[in-house]
Every structure is written in C-alpha cells, then in structure tokens.
Motif scaffolding. Sequence first.
Motif, PDB file in Angstrom:
ATOM      1  N   ALA A 298       0.857  -1.229  -0.110  1.00 49.12           N
ATOM      2  CA  ALA A 298       0.027  -0.052   0.037  1.00 49.12           C
ATOM      3  C   ALA A 298       1.028   1.364  -0.156  1.00 49.12           C
ATOM      4  N   LEU A 299       1.879   1.413   0.793  1.00 51.20           N
ATOM      5  CA  LEU A 299       2.779   2.292   1.002  1.00 51.20           C
ATOM      6  C   LEU A 299       3.558   2.899  -0.103  1.00 51.20           C
ATOM      7  N   ASP A 300       4.129   1.726  -1.114  1.00 49.04           N
ATOM      8  CA  ASP A 300       4.890   1.769  -2.117  1.00 49.04           C
ATOM      9  C   ASP A 300       4.092   2.289  -3.301  1.00 49.04           C
ATOM     10  N   THR A 301       2.832   1.711  -3.509  1.00 44.84           N
ATOM     11  CA  THR A 301       1.931   2.444  -4.608  1.00 44.84           C
ATOM     12  C   THR A 301       1.286   3.721  -4.155  1.00 44.84           C
ATOM     13  N   TYR A 302       0.949   4.036  -2.886  1.00 46.72           N
ATOM     14  CA  TYR A 302       0.610   5.302  -2.614  1.00 46.72           C
ATOM     15  C   TYR A 302       1.819   6.342  -2.667  1.00 46.72           C
ATOM     16  N   TRP A 303       2.717   6.100  -2.475  1.00 46.41           N
ATOM     17  CA  TRP A 303       3.941   7.047  -2.629  1.00 46.41           C
ATOM     18  C   TRP A 303       4.236   7.065  -4.112  1.00 46.41           C
ATOM     19  N   ALA A 304       4.402   5.942  -4.865  1.00 44.35           N
ATOM     20  CA  ALA A 304       4.682   6.107  -6.550  1.00 44.35           C
ATOM     21  C   ALA A 304       3.839   7.060  -6.940  1.00 44.35           C
TER      22      ALA A 304
END
Length: 477
Positions: A298-304
């Motif tokens: 979730a964090l990696d996609t949100y940040w991306a």
Amino acid sequence: MLREDYSTWRCGQHVLSLARPRIMGILNVTPDSFSDGGENTDPAAAVERALQMLDEGADIIDVGGESTRPGAKPVTPEEEAHRIVPVIRGILSKAPTAIISVDTRHAAVAKICVRLGVSILNDVTGFTDPAMVQVAAESDCGCIVMHWNKLGGPVTRRMVQLDSERPARVRRTVPTSTRRFTLPEAAPVMREIMGFLGDQARVLMRAGVSHDRICIDPGPGFDKTYDQDVVIQRATRKLVSMGYPVLNAVSRKRFVGAVSGVKDAPDRDFATTGIALAAVESGARVLRVHDVAGVCQALDTYWAVTKADPRQGFVSIGSNVGDRLENLSRAVRLINEIPMTCVVQASHAYETQPAYGIETSVVNAVVEIRTELAPIVLIDCLLDIETQLKRVRDPRLAGHGPRTIDCDLCFVEDEEHAGPKLTLPHPHLGERDYVLVPMEDLMHDPVRYLMHAGVPVYAPEDRVGHVVAEVGELDWQ
C-alpha cells in the motif's frame, strides 16, 4: 534533487533517510501479546519471520519480549532477556546489517541488546527511568520516546480535575453522561502528550543524546480512550511540527477495531493500513506494523502515484555465456523499460577475471539509473530480466555458476536494506574491481562517491574480479 523532507534518523551505525516513509516490522516473542502472542516464541521461527519481513520490505525489525496489552503480567528483565537475546543474535548472524529495534522498558535488557548490536531503543515508558536514559547516552542508538500515562487518559484526568473544582451544587445539575461533541477537545489531549514527549526528548539531549537520534511516539492505545486515539491521529501534523521523526504505531489496536468495526485483532490489517497512510500524508515517517507485506504494498503504490521522488542507482551486470556483449546490451534495454525507471548511462563492457568460484572470465558493465520504485520492488524487476534472458540458477553453485546475465542492484541513493533477497548497499560493492572500474565511465571519482555514502572501498590490489581488457560499448539506445 528537490525533496519535501531531508530529515534523517541516526540509529547506531545507520543513518536512515526519512525522505520516504520507513516500515518497522513487529516481532513479538511473547506468549501473550494481544494479536500474535505465541506465534514467535521459538527463536528459530522468530528469526525466520524477521528475515521474511525484511524480504517483504521492512526497514527495521522491532523485537519485543514483554506484552504491554491491557492486563498483561509484567515479566522480569531476566525472562525478557531470555526471550529476545537468542532472536537478536540469530537475526544479526544471517543479516548483519539489519536495523534492529528492541522494545523494552528495562535498562538491564537494553544494555545487553546494545552490546549485541541493536540500533534502536524503543521505550514504552518514554525514558522516565534514569537508568534507561544512561543506557541511551552511553550508546549511539536511536531512541523512541513514547507517551504512556498509566494513571488514565489525559483528557479523563483533566476532566476529573475540572469537575472537582466546581461547587457540588453545580456538579449535580449537569449529568455526567451529557456530550455535546463527538470527540473530546483536542487541545488538552495534545498539550499533555506533546509536553511529555518534548520534556523527555530534552532529558535525553541533556544526557548527551543528539537530536537526530530521537523519534517520538504518542502511544496510541496505551491507557487512552478510543476517542482520544482518534484525536491524536488527527493531530499528527502537530506532532511532526515538534521537529522529531514521528512513529505511527496503531497496528491492530483496539481503537482501530472500534473505528472499523472489526472485532478480532488479526483481522484489522486493512484498517491499520488506512490509518497508517493517513499518518504518512500528515508527515509520519515510521510505521510500526504486523502486516509488513500488506502495508509495504500500500505504501509503495501510494508513494509512487503521489510523490515525485526519483533516486540515483547503479546496477552491475555480467555475462559469461553465449554472446556476452549482446546479453549485456539486451539487459540494459530491458532495465530501461522497467516502470518508473530509466537508464541514464551505461559504462563500456570489460573483460574481468573470474571471482567467487566462477570458472570462466566474465564481461561486466555498470548501468546508472533513475528510479522511483522502492528497492524491494526494483530487485524483483531485475530478477525478472534475468528470467527473460534465460538465466539458469544451479542451487549447487550458490549463485556463482554460468549465467547469460546477472543483474546486481548495488546502490540506491539514501537507501539501506538488509535481507536474504536484497542488501543495500551491496555487501561486496567496495571489493569488486569489475564494478568500480566501469563506474569510472559514469562519474569522475566513484571511490570518493561511495566512501562519502559510507561504503568502504578496497585498494585496487586488494579487490577481486580485476578488469583485464575493454570489450566495447553497449548497444542499448
């Protein structure tokens, strides 16, 4: 490059960049923790779980040997040490550069763990014990100061105080159950929490702990009501304004269940992720969670998709099977096709001496990239390229057999990681002539660059895989 956040958190020998949020994986080696008690009481199983969390994307492993759930029975320092010391030793034996935090309130346990090599002291009592302050001051560990008011929630105590100051006749005329607002007033809650955290941070600094070693945690769920916990989460920006990294530690807690309607603690991971992302948006930079894989995704996609955050990186590529020059060229083309990644430049190809048990000479090159992918995502993309180019891995040769292509992620700007799948910077980067010489095609002084980034570099005569000839340029554009 421009970034919103240049802050770092100094934890022992590590300087953890907080330009992007970090994940702290929870490893409870207790029989009675509220959501995962008993799962990791066997040291071997606990070590394997820690390594699994590192491969899932955890930046830090937080090891705890005493449950702090409501009603939990306190344990002695001796029992706590008996639970966690074998686990910490086991993790560091298999991932020597891993960042380990110890979740303890006992100074004796903290002192043992510092000697073992932990990087962070996570004290749920907020370093109110002078002995814990002394351990922190005598070490170079990062310190997490947490708020825990064991006498009752801040608003509860404040309201009792105000009610006691009213005349008896006035108190009787206002029913205690009357509520005019859905949540308590934020100011008294945050005044106490921020005041405590600021006071304890100054206690540490007066003892000799530098500002950049301190992280703060408002202590959600620790003798606070559900409503107070919501108020605290909404005030994350105020906590960030204090000037310390903020830890968000809501994973599977009771208030998460209260606001989501999920009764069983192990089923609260989706709800935890929602609150964690909200905290990140408000400036929290460390997320302490049970479900590392889910929160990392979730964090990696949100940040991306929300933050422009390109990083410089270097990939070492090598081939000793077939048309070696063409294999390298194809690999660079495929690297250039990785999402949110581009090749900036590629070195010339060089013939190098065999190393690490390889029997034939290898053609090597280094590729400079810019990427906005998390390293744990990027390494999977590089492994996919090896598969596309039909690399065959012989388990008997421990990764050092013949290969059409080998793609090693050697370095990513501001990134440290440790785990079976990926270690950054690459643990052998500074000894590889076949990486350092090609890097000279890409920058003026790679040795100075790497040493400034904390990577020790060997003298040329002490390196392995020495370059013997230049083969030519790679055709990738």
